[in-house]
Every structure is written in structure tokens, then in C-alpha cells.
Design a protein around this motif. Structure first.
Motif, PDB file in Angstrom:
ATOM      1  N   ARG A 134       0.827  -1.198   0.000  1.00 51.29           N
ATOM      2  CA  ARG A 134       0.000   0.000   0.000  1.00 51.29           C
ATOM      3  C   ARG A 134       0.870   1.260   0.000  1.00 51.29           C
ATOM      4  O   ARG A 134       0.604   2.213  -0.734  1.00 51.29           O
ATOM      5  CB  ARG A 134      -0.929  -0.009   1.208  1.00 51.29           C
ATOM      6  CG  ARG A 134      -1.852   1.185   1.233  1.00 51.29           C
ATOM      7  CD  ARG A 134      -2.801   1.160   2.388  1.00 51.29           C
ATOM      8  NE  ARG A 134      -3.714   0.024   2.312  1.00 51.29           N
ATOM      9  CZ  ARG A 134      -4.725  -0.150   3.156  1.00 51.29           C
ATOM     10  NH1 ARG A 134      -4.930   0.716   4.122  1.00 51.29           N
ATOM     11  NH2 ARG A 134      -5.511  -1.191   3.041  1.00 51.29           N
ATOM     12  N   GLN A 206     -11.866   0.387  13.478  1.00 54.30           N
ATOM     13  CA  GLN A 206     -11.097   0.018  12.288  1.00 54.30           C
ATOM     14  C   GLN A 206     -11.103   1.123  11.251  1.00 54.30           C
ATOM     15  O   GLN A 206     -12.051   1.893  11.168  1.00 54.30           O
ATOM     16  CB  GLN A 206     -11.719  -1.231  11.663  1.00 54.30           C
ATOM     17  CG  GLN A 206     -11.389  -2.480  12.425  1.00 54.30           C
ATOM     18  CD  GLN A 206     -11.225  -3.653  11.502  1.00 54.30           C
ATOM     19  OE1 GLN A 206     -11.882  -3.728  10.464  1.00 54.30           O
ATOM     20  NE2 GLN A 206     -10.354  -4.563  11.867  1.00 54.30           N
ATOM     21  N   TRP A 209     -10.815   2.351   5.191  1.00 54.65           N
ATOM     22  CA  TRP A 209     -10.202   2.253   3.871  1.00 54.65           C
ATOM     23  C   TRP A 209      -9.711   0.854   3.607  1.00 54.65           C
ATOM     24  O   TRP A 209      -9.098   0.239   4.453  1.00 54.65           O
ATOM     25  CB  TRP A 209      -9.008   3.198   3.771  1.00 54.65           C
ATOM     26  CG  TRP A 209      -9.393   4.630   3.840  1.00 54.65           C
ATOM     27  CD1 TRP A 209      -9.375   5.420   4.955  1.00 54.65           C
ATOM     28  CD2 TRP A 209      -9.853   5.446   2.770  1.00 54.65           C
ATOM     29  NE1 TRP A 209      -9.798   6.676   4.634  1.00 54.65           N
ATOM     30  CE2 TRP A 209     -10.096   6.727   3.308  1.00 54.65           C
ATOM     31  CE3 TRP A 209     -10.079   5.225   1.414  1.00 54.65           C
ATOM     32  CZ2 TRP A 209     -10.562   7.789   2.523  1.00 54.65           C
ATOM     33  CZ3 TRP A 209     -10.539   6.273   0.651  1.00 54.65           C
ATOM     34  CH2 TRP A 209     -10.781   7.535   1.201  1.00 54.65           C
ATOM     35  N   ASN A 210      -9.963   0.365   2.390  1.00 50.27           N
ATOM     36  CA  ASN A 210      -9.276  -0.841   1.948  1.00 50.27           C
ATOM     37  C   ASN A 210      -8.570  -0.486   0.648  1.00 50.27           C
ATOM     38  O   ASN A 210      -8.641   0.646   0.186  1.00 50.27           O
ATOM     39  CB  ASN A 210     -10.262  -2.002   1.767  1.00 50.27           C
ATOM     40  CG  ASN A 210     -11.376  -1.650   0.799  1.00 50.27           C
ATOM     41  OD1 ASN A 210     -11.159  -0.964  -0.200  1.00 50.27           O
ATOM     42  ND2 ASN A 210     -12.576  -2.091   1.095  1.00 50.27           N
TER      43      ASN A 210
END
Ligand code: UDP
Ligand code: MG
Length: 309
Positions: A134, A206, A209-210
């Protein structure tokens, strides 16, 4: 007395609402010393948990706490916009509810505004706690968008910033529907002081965003602040036309001068596939802009409020 507004977008942050308040309120001595009042605007972005209820509890204890509840999830960009719109402060801060934007930095940010800066913005210097792949894509994205766009998009810039009223009004005057704040903040200009700090992981809950949502966000950024893909599509078209003219001439010359049979459908298939592939790619790029234009011309509201407090 001057007023500081803090805008806190919240989506399913019931565990963090009070945490954030407790941290924020630690600045009270600082506010008093500097003759500052404060207001805290929690924007509940269509949370499915008890975020709104938590904020209401807080608001009952402290009159400076306000709530804007959306009718559904409109995204953080819309939440920031709504919060800024209803803020009354001479200075406005945008802060995440998950304490990744430490309220303890506020006095420092305020100091820079007193020095004459219009905005004090934060950027993180590290990407710890993030998957390697990422981070790699993120860096590529910043390189690309900064090459393609006139607007500078700062790598690692967070939305956490303290702004003067003038800057906030400038941002509010940008009423576009497809909002990419990293670009908008930079586009309005003004003198910005960058404050660096190490990345802090969120306290509870959490991240929303992924990888895929980040990818779409990156595309939004590029489409919103650069027309380079359109230009690249046109240039590719010109190059391919030129290449085909050359190849046609070559084939004719070979046939007439050397009497070669024009052979090879495999090569033809390859060329057709390549060209149609590039065409689809360019059409897709155009489509991205068309989609954004379509969304803009519909003039839908950026958010819809269900309840305010
Ligand atoms: N958020 C929001 N609407 C959304 C997604 C996120 O208001 O649709 C808020 C979220 O509650 C948090 C902030 O935006 O206060 C940042 O979100 P997150 O922590 O998921 O992002 P990250 O810090 O990982 O970039
Ligand atoms: Mg976060």
C-alpha cells in the motif's frame, strides 16, 4: 473573544467520541490563556452504531459540543464540508475522531497562525502500521499526480489542519460535488506551514479504507485535479495514426518494389488487439471525466442532514 471550531467527522466511532473529547479538552488551559473559546462539531456521517447517541450525551454535559447527523453515509469529504459550513470559529480545525490527529498539537498549530500563516497543516513522515504494498502504491500515486497536476498534492499530508476563517470561506466557496480535499486545500492557496509528526495508529475501531477504496480515491484525485489522462489519450491516438501510415506505406512499397506477398494474419491480429486495447483504455479515461461531469451537472447536494444539535 476568538473562537476555535473543531470539526470531527465520525463514521462508526462510538468508542472514540468520548476519548476524543477527553483529549481535546486537555487544551482547556491553553484556550483560557489565549482568550479562546471553543466549539466541537461532531459530524455523524450516517453511522450505524451509537455514535450520535454518544455525542448527544456529551452535548448534555458541555454546551460547546454540537452534532450534525447525516441521513446516510456520504463520506468524509462531505462530513468535513458540512462541519466547516456550520462552524462559526475564527479558526477551524479538522480532526479525525480516532485520535490519529493528536489534539495536543493544537497549541503548536495555533502558534503558526499567530505568526502570520493562514493554515497550519500536518503531514506524517512515516507510514508505519501500513502494508508495504500500500505504501508503495501511495508513493507512486503522489509522484504521478504531482507530475500531471498543476495543484501540488503533498505526500503524507493529513486532513488535520488549523485554518483561518478566510481559508475556510475559500474552501466553502468550492461547491463541487466530487470533493478531493487534498487537492482543494492546496488549490485555494494561502500561506501554509507544514508540521510533521510520526504516524499514530488509531485507538479503537477500524479504518474505513481498503485497497480498492484507496485506488478509487486516487483516481478521483487525478481526475479532479488533472486533465493529463485525456491529453495522453489524444497523443496516443496521434502516435498510432502515424505508425499506421508508416506501415501502410511500407507494405505498398514492399509489394510494388519487391513483389512480396502481403502475409501474416497473426501479426494483423496482434495489431488489432493492441489498437483496440489502447482505444478502450482511452475511452475509459474519457469515461472517467464524463462520469465526474455527469455527477457535477446534476447539482445534487453534497450531504443531507437528518438531525442537528
Ligand atoms: N470517516 C467519515 N466517513 C467515512 C469514513 C470515515 O466521516 O465514510 C471519518 C472517520 O470516522 C474518521 C476519519 O474520517 O474520524 C478518518 O477515517 P479513517 O480513520 O477510517 O481513515 P484513516 O485514518 O485510516 O485514513
Ligand atoms: Mg484514522
Amino acid at each position: 473573544m476568538k473562537l476555535i471550531s473543531a470539526v470531527v467527522p465520525c463514521y462508526n466511532e462510538e468508542e472514540n467520541v468520548r476519548y476524543f473529547y477527553d483529549e481535546f479538552i486537555r487544551n482547556r488551559p491553553f484556550f483560557e490563556e489565549n482568550g479562546l473559546g471553543y466549539e466541537l462539531i461532531y459530524v455523524d456521517d450516517g453511522s450505524l452504531d451509537g455514535t450520535a447517541a454518544e455525542v448527544k450525551k456529551l452535548a448534555a454535559e458541555d454546551g460547546a459540543v454540537h452534532l450534525i447527523s447525516f441521513s446516510r453515509n456520504f463520506g468524509k469529504e462531505a462530513a468535513m464540508y458540512a462541519g466547516m459550513q456550520s462552524s462559526k470559529g475564527d479558526y477551524v480545525a479538522i480532526m479525525d475522531a480516532d485520535l490519529q490527529d493528536p489534539p495536543s498539537l493544537l497549541p503548536e498549530l495555533y502558534g503558526y497562525l499567530m505568526e502570520g500563516y493562514d493554515t497550519a497543516a500536518t503531514r506524517r513522515t512515516t507510514r508505519t502500521g501500513e502494508p508495504k504494498l500500500r505504501s508503495w502504491f501511495a508513493r507512486r500515486f503522489y509522484r504521478l499526480i504531482n507530475r500531471w497536476s498543476q495543484t501540488e498534492i503533498v505526500d503524507g499530508a493529513r486532513d488535520y489542519r488549523l485554518m483561518s476563517r478566510q481559508v475556510v470561506d475559500a474552501i466553502l466557496s468550492m461547491t463541487e460535488y466530487c470533493r478531493f480535499s487534498k487537492g482543494i486545500f492546496s488549490w485555494v492557496g494561502f500561506r501554509t506551514k507544514w508540521v510533521e509528526y510520526e504516524n499514530i495508529e488509531r485507538v479503537k475501531g477500524q479504518t474505513k479504507w481498503n485497497f480498492w477504496s484507496l485506488f478509487k480515491y486516487a483516481v478521483d484525485g487525478i481526475v479532479g485535479f488533472s486533465a493529463a489522462p485525456l491529453r495522453i489519450a489524444s497523443v496516443t491516438g496521434v502516435l498510432f495514426c502515424a505508425a499506421s501510415v508508416l506501415m501502410i506505406l511500407l507494405t505498398i512499397v514492399r509489394k510494388l518494389v519487391f513483389g512480396d506477398p502481403t502475409s501474416g494474419w497473426p501479426s494483423l491480429v496482434c495489431i488489432i488487439l493492441l489498437v483496440s486495447g489502447v482505444q478502450m483504455l482511452c475511452l475509459g479515461a474519457v469515461g472517467q471525466y464524463l462520469e465526474k461531469t455527469y455527477l457535477e451537472v446534476k447539482h445534487r447536494p453534497i450531504y443531507i442532514v437528518k438531525e442537528t444539535l
